[in-house]
Design an enzyme around this catalytic site. Structure first.
Site, short mmCIF file in Angstrom:
data_model
loop_
_atom_site.label_atom_id
_atom_site.label_comp_id
_atom_site.label_asym_id
_atom_site.label_seq_id
_atom_site.Cartn_x
_atom_site.Cartn_y
_atom_site.Cartn_z
N ARG A 171 0.86 -1.24 -0.04
CA ARG A 171 -0.04 -0.06 0.01
C ARG A 171 0.97 1.42 0.00
NH1 ARG A 171 -2.24 -3.75 3.41
NH2 ARG A 171 -4.53 -4.42 3.12
N ARG A 213 -12.05 -9.05 8.38
CA ARG A 213 -11.30 -10.28 7.75
C ARG A 213 -10.81 -11.01 8.96
NH1 ARG A 213 -8.24 -6.38 3.21
NH2 ARG A 213 -9.74 -6.68 1.57
N ASP A 270 -10.16 -4.62 8.34
CA ASP A 270 -9.26 -5.73 8.71
C ASP A 270 -9.93 -6.46 10.00
OD1 ASP A 270 -7.58 -4.49 6.96
OD2 ASP A 270 -6.65 -3.15 8.58
N HIS A 316 -2.86 0.37 8.81
CA HIS A 316 -3.44 -0.67 7.76
C HIS A 316 -2.42 -0.97 6.85
CE1 HIS A 316 -6.64 -1.85 5.28
NE2 HIS A 316 -6.19 -1.08 4.30
N1 LIG Z 1 -8.50 1.79 3.17
C1 LIG Z 1 -8.86 0.53 2.88
O1 LIG Z 1 -9.24 -0.64 3.61
C2 LIG Z 1 -9.09 -0.01 1.63
C3 LIG Z 1 -9.57 -0.97 1.14
C4 LIG Z 1 -9.35 -1.17 -0.51
C5 LIG Z 1 -8.94 -0.23 -1.49
N2 LIG Z 1 -8.41 0.85 -0.83
C6 LIG Z 1 -7.97 1.94 -1.83
O2 LIG Z 1 -8.84 2.48 -2.15
C7 LIG Z 1 -8.51 3.18 -3.56
C8 LIG Z 1 -9.50 3.16 -4.71
O3 LIG Z 1 -9.57 1.56 -4.75
P1 LIG Z 1 -10.22 0.92 -5.98
O4 LIG Z 1 -10.27 -0.38 -6.11
O5 LIG Z 1 -11.63 1.49 -5.87
O6 LIG Z 1 -9.43 1.69 -7.38
P2 LIG Z 1 -10.29 2.13 -8.81
O7 LIG Z 1 -9.22 2.40 -9.73
O8 LIG Z 1 -11.28 0.98 -9.08
O9 LIG Z 1 -11.09 3.41 -8.51
C9 LIG Z 1 -10.36 4.53 -8.33
C10 LIG Z 1 -11.10 5.76 -9.06
O10 LIG Z 1 -10.53 6.96 -8.44
C11 LIG Z 1 -10.78 8.06 -9.62
N3 LIG Z 1 -9.90 9.22 -9.50
C12 LIG Z 1 -8.53 9.13 -9.74
N4 LIG Z 1 -8.04 10.48 -9.38
C13 LIG Z 1 -9.44 11.33 -9.00
C14 LIG Z 1 -9.50 12.51 -8.74
N5 LIG Z 1 -8.41 13.31 -8.88
N6 LIG Z 1 -10.73 12.71 -8.83
C15 LIG Z 1 -11.74 12.02 -8.63
N7 LIG Z 1 -11.56 10.76 -9.05
C16 LIG Z 1 -10.26 10.12 -9.19
C17 LIG Z 1 -10.44 7.15 -10.77
O11 LIG Z 1 -10.83 7.44 -12.02
C18 LIG Z 1 -11.00 5.63 -10.45
O12 LIG Z 1 -12.36 5.61 -11.07
C19 LIG Z 1 -7.14 2.89 -3.73
O13 LIG Z 1 -6.05 3.64 -3.18
C20 LIG Z 1 -7.02 1.58 -2.81
O14 LIG Z 1 -5.73 1.12 -2.60
C21 LIG Z 1 -8.31 1.13 0.57
#
Ligand SMILES: NC(=O)c1ccc[n+]([C@@H]2O[C@H](COP(=O)([O-])OP(=O)(O)OC[C@H]3O[C@@H](n4cnc5c(N)ncnc54)[C@H](O)[C@@H]3O)[C@@H](O)[C@H]2O)c1
Length: 308
Positions: free
Chosen positions: A88, A151, A148, A175
Site C-alpha cells: 500500500r 477479515r 481488517d 493498515h
Molecule cells: N482503506 C482500505 O481499507 C482500502 C481498501 C480497499 C482499497 N483501498 C484503496 O482505495 C483506493 C481505490 O481503490 P479502487 O479499487 O476503488 O480503485 P479504482 O481504480 O477502481 O477506483 C479509483 C477511482 O478513482 C478515480 N480518480 C482518480 N483520481 C481522481 C481524482 N483526482 N478525483 C476523482 N476521482 C479520481 C479513478 O478515475 C477511479 O475511477 C485505492 O487507493 C485503494 O488502495 C483502501
C-alpha cells in the site's frame, strides 16, 4: 443526509451500493474525474433501486464539486489501487496529490463535512488530510481497521469452524501487511476467549492470514478487493448518519493516546453524529503494546515521504 463518494471505481461504487441498500441516506453523490464514469455508475445503481427496495437518490458527477455542496459526510476513494506484489505504501506518490486536492475541493463546498479517507496508504493519507485542511480532528476518519477486523473475524470463524455471528475480534494499528495488530488475546467466541478453542499454531495462522488478507485478494483478483472495503465504509457512514455511537477501529490523529503523538493510526473509537466522539483506551498486553509501537514507527516512516 447527503453523502458524497469521490472515486466511482471498485470501492467507491461498492460503498455507494451498500449505503443505498441500507436505505438511511437521502442522497449519494458519486464523483470521478473519468468523463461520464460516475454518471454511468449512478444510473446503473439507480436501476437497482426498484429491485433492491431503496429510496436513496444516487447521482453522478464528472469533477463538478458544486454537486457535492452541503454534504454531511464524504468518502475519499479516489486514487490508484495496488496490483499484485505491491505494498500500500508504494501508492503514496500518486495518491497523496489526489487526496490533498480532493479533500480541499470537498471542504470548499461542504465546510461542515465529516471526511472518511479510504485511499491508500490510508493512515498516511488521513495524516495528510489532517495536516493540509482546517477540519477538526474528530471530522477526519481513516477506514482500515473496520475492514481488517471483518477479515480477522472471517479467519477466526474459519479456524473455529463457527458461524461468523459467533465470533468477535478487532484489529488495531496501521493498515498495512506488517503494521496490523490483530488483538488475538481479546478475540472471542460467544464471550469465551478464542485461545480456549484454538492451539497457538492455529491462532498464529489466523493472525498471519488476517495481516495479508488484502494481498491474498489482490493476487487472486489482479487488483485490490472492493466488496468488504465498500461494506466497511458503509458501516462507518451509517454509524455517523444514524448517530449509532458504535465502536470501530479507525485511523485518527493521536495526541498521547496509546503513548503515540503526531500520527494517524487505527485505534478503537466511538462513531456518532459528530464523527469521532471518543477514542477508547483498552488494555493491551506488553506484546501488543510493542507491536503497536512498531506499527507506529512504520506509519511515521511513510508519513516522512509526504511533502508537507
Ligand atoms: N482503506 C482500505 O481499507 C482500502 C481498501 C480497499 C482499497 N483501498 C484503496 O482505495 C483506493 C481505490 O481503490 P479502487 O479499487 O476503488 O480503485 P479504482 O481504480 O477502481 O477506483 C479509483 C477511482 O478513482 C478515480 N480518480 C482518480 N483520481 C481522481 C481524482 N483526482 N478525483 C476523482 N476521482 C479520481 C479513478 O478515475 C477511479 O475511477 C485505492 O487507493 C485503494 O488502495 C483502501
Amino acid at each position: 443526509m447527503k453523502v458524497t463518494v469521490v472515486g466511482a471505481g471498485a470501492v467507491g461504487a461498492s460503498c455507494a451500493e451498500y449505503i443505498a441498500i441500507k436505505n438511511f441516506a437521502s442522497e449519494v453523490v458519486l464523483l470521478d474525474i473519468k468523463e461520464g464514469y460516475a454518471e454511468g455508475k449512478a444510473m446503473d445503481l439507480m436501476q437497482t433501486a426498484s429491485l433492491n427496495g431503496f429510496d436513496t437518490k444516487i447521482t453522478g458527477s464528472t469533477s463538478d464539486y458544486s454537486k457535492t455542496a452541503n454534504s454531511d459526510i464524504a468518502v475519499i476513494t479516489s486514487g490508484i489501487p495496488r496490483k499484485p506484489g505491491m505494498t500500500r505504501e508504494e501508492l503514496i506518490g500518486i495518491n497523496a496529490g489526489i487526496v490533498k486536492t480532493v479533500s480541499q475541493s470537498l471542504i470548499a463546498h461542504s465546510p461542515n463535512v465529516i471526511l472518511i479517507v479510504v485511499s491508500n496508504p490510508m493512515d498516511t493519507m488521513t495524516y495528510l488530510v489532517h495536516k493540509t485542511t482546517n477540519l477538526p480532528k474528530h471530522k477526519i476518519i481513516g477506514m482500515g481497521g473496520a475492514l481488517d477486523s471483518a477479515r480477522f473475524k472471517y479467519r477466526l470463524a474459519e479456524a473455529l469452524e463457527a458461524p461468523i455471528s459467533d465470533v468477535d475480534g478487532m484489529v488495531i494499528g496501521g493498515h498495512s501487511d506488517k503494521g496490523m495488530v490483530p488483538l488475538i488475546s481479546h478475540a472471542t467466541r460467544n464471550s469465551v476467549k478464542a485461545s480456549e478453542f484454538l492451539s497457538q499454531e492455529k491462532l498464529d495462522y489466523v493472525v498471519q492470514e488476517t495481516k495479508v488478507g488484502g494481498a491474498t485478494l489482490t493476487s487472486l483478483l489482479g487488483t485490490s478487493a472492493w466488496y468488504a472495503p465498500g461494506a466497511a465504509v458503509s458501516g462507518l457512514v451509517q454509524a455517523i448518519a444514524c448517530d449509532q455511537k458504535k465502536m470501530f477501529p479507525c485511523s485518527t490523529f493521536l495526541e498521547g493516546e496509546y503513548g503515540l503523538n503526531d500520527i494517524c493510526i487505527g485505534v478503537p473509537v466511538i462513531l456518532g453524529k459528530n464523527g469521532i466522539e471518543k477514542i477508547v483506551a483498552i488494555d493491551l498486553s506488553d506484546a501488543e503494546k510493542a507491536k503497536m509501537q512498531e506499527s507506529a514507527e512504520g506509519v511515521t516512516k511513510t508519513n516522512g515521504l509526504l511533502q508537507l
